[in-house]
Design a protein around this motif. Structure first.
Motif, short mmCIF file in Angstrom:
data_model
loop_
_atom_site.label_atom_id
_atom_site.label_comp_id
_atom_site.label_asym_id
_atom_site.label_seq_id
_atom_site.Cartn_x
_atom_site.Cartn_y
_atom_site.Cartn_z
N LEU A 100 -40.61 4.41 -38.29
CA LEU A 100 -39.47 5.60 -38.19
C LEU A 100 -38.20 4.66 -38.80
O LEU A 100 -37.54 5.10 -39.42
N ALA A 101 -38.04 3.43 -38.20
CA ALA A 101 -36.93 2.49 -38.71
C ALA A 101 -36.86 2.32 -40.19
O ALA A 101 -35.91 2.33 -40.70
N ASP A 102 -38.23 1.91 -40.62
CA ASP A 102 -38.25 1.60 -41.71
C ASP A 102 -37.91 2.86 -43.09
O ASP A 102 -37.37 2.86 -43.73
N LYS A 103 -38.39 4.04 -42.52
CA LYS A 103 -38.05 5.26 -43.08
C LYS A 103 -36.73 5.61 -43.32
O LYS A 103 -35.95 6.09 -44.26
N HIS A 104 -35.85 5.39 -42.03
CA HIS A 104 -34.43 5.56 -42.05
C HIS A 104 -33.63 4.53 -42.40
O HIS A 104 -32.31 4.59 -42.36
N HIS A 105 -34.13 3.39 -42.65
CA HIS A 105 -33.39 2.19 -43.23
C HIS A 105 -32.43 1.68 -42.05
O HIS A 105 -31.06 1.65 -42.29
N VAL A 106 -32.93 1.86 -41.03
CA VAL A 106 -32.46 1.21 -39.64
C VAL A 106 -33.15 -0.06 -39.10
O VAL A 106 -34.34 0.05 -39.52
N GLU A 107 -32.39 -0.80 -38.17
CA GLU A 107 -33.44 -2.13 -37.70
C GLU A 107 -33.97 -1.48 -36.55
O GLU A 107 -33.29 -0.99 -35.25
N TYR A 108 -35.24 -1.76 -36.21
CA TYR A 108 -36.06 -1.92 -35.01
C TYR A 108 -35.93 -3.19 -34.25
O TYR A 108 -36.12 -4.16 -34.92
N ASP A 109 -35.07 -3.34 -33.02
CA ASP A 109 -34.89 -4.47 -32.55
C ASP A 109 -35.86 -4.91 -31.25
O ASP A 109 -35.24 -5.54 -30.37
N GLY A 110 -37.05 -4.69 -31.16
CA GLY A 110 -37.89 -4.72 -30.09
C GLY A 110 -37.56 -3.89 -28.92
O GLY A 110 -37.06 -3.00 -29.19
N TRP A 111 -38.36 -4.11 -27.94
CA TRP A 111 -38.33 -3.56 -26.76
C TRP A 111 -38.20 -4.07 -25.59
O TRP A 111 -38.44 -5.53 -25.54
N GLY A 112 -37.81 -3.71 -24.54
CA GLY A 112 -37.70 -4.50 -23.15
C GLY A 112 -38.01 -3.88 -21.97
O GLY A 112 -38.22 -2.50 -22.12
N THR A 113 -38.13 -4.38 -20.98
CA THR A 113 -38.67 -3.62 -19.72
C THR A 113 -38.08 -4.45 -18.52
O THR A 113 -37.53 -5.25 -18.63
N TYR A 114 -38.63 -4.11 -17.29
CA TYR A 114 -38.07 -4.61 -16.07
C TYR A 114 -39.38 -5.11 -15.51
O TYR A 114 -40.28 -4.36 -15.39
#
Length: 134
Positions: A100-114
């Protein structure tokens, strides 16, 4: 770097994060809030990515504007899911969101949790929500 190479790196990181959380005593069978991070300097592109993430079944928070050290501006949002801390589920979600990020030319910056464990503070209102990744 190609999307396929980025995916492979993310999959490795997913395993490392899950292993580290579990090794530190985080509960293996708990429902985790997973926040997938997106950013872009272009708000319109980021907004389209947020709409598509919502269509995939993620909860999407409002975009935030942040000032960078160089004085520039970046926009960010999180696509949120609640599910087990399971590598296969995380890999599936990351693959969809990175495409999805590649399609829209935005950056996917990983994920986080607690961390969730006996010594973690719990929010009584934090009920698990339906997620496409059970």
């Amino acid at each position: 770097m190609s999307l396929q190479q980025e995916l492979q790196e993310q999959f490795e990181e997913n395993r490392e994060i899950v292993e580290a959380l579990l090794a530190d005593g985080s509960e293996a069978d708990a429902i985790y809030t997973i926040e997938h991070h997106f950013c872009s300097t272009n708000f319109d592109k980021l907004e389209k990515a947020a709409v598509d993430a919502f269509k995939l079944g993620f909860e999407v928070n409002d975009a935030e504007e942040m000032e960078l050290e160089d004085g520039g501006t970046i926009f960010c949002f999180d696509a949120i899911a609640k599910h087990l801390l399971n590598v296969e589920i995380l890999d599936q979600a990351c693959e969809q969101l990175m495409q999805l990020a590649d399609k829209h030319h935005v950056e996917y910056d990983g994920w986080g949790t607690y961390y969730i464990g006996d010594d973690a503070e719990r929010d009584e209102d934090d009920e698990p929500a339906e997620s496409p990744w059970h």
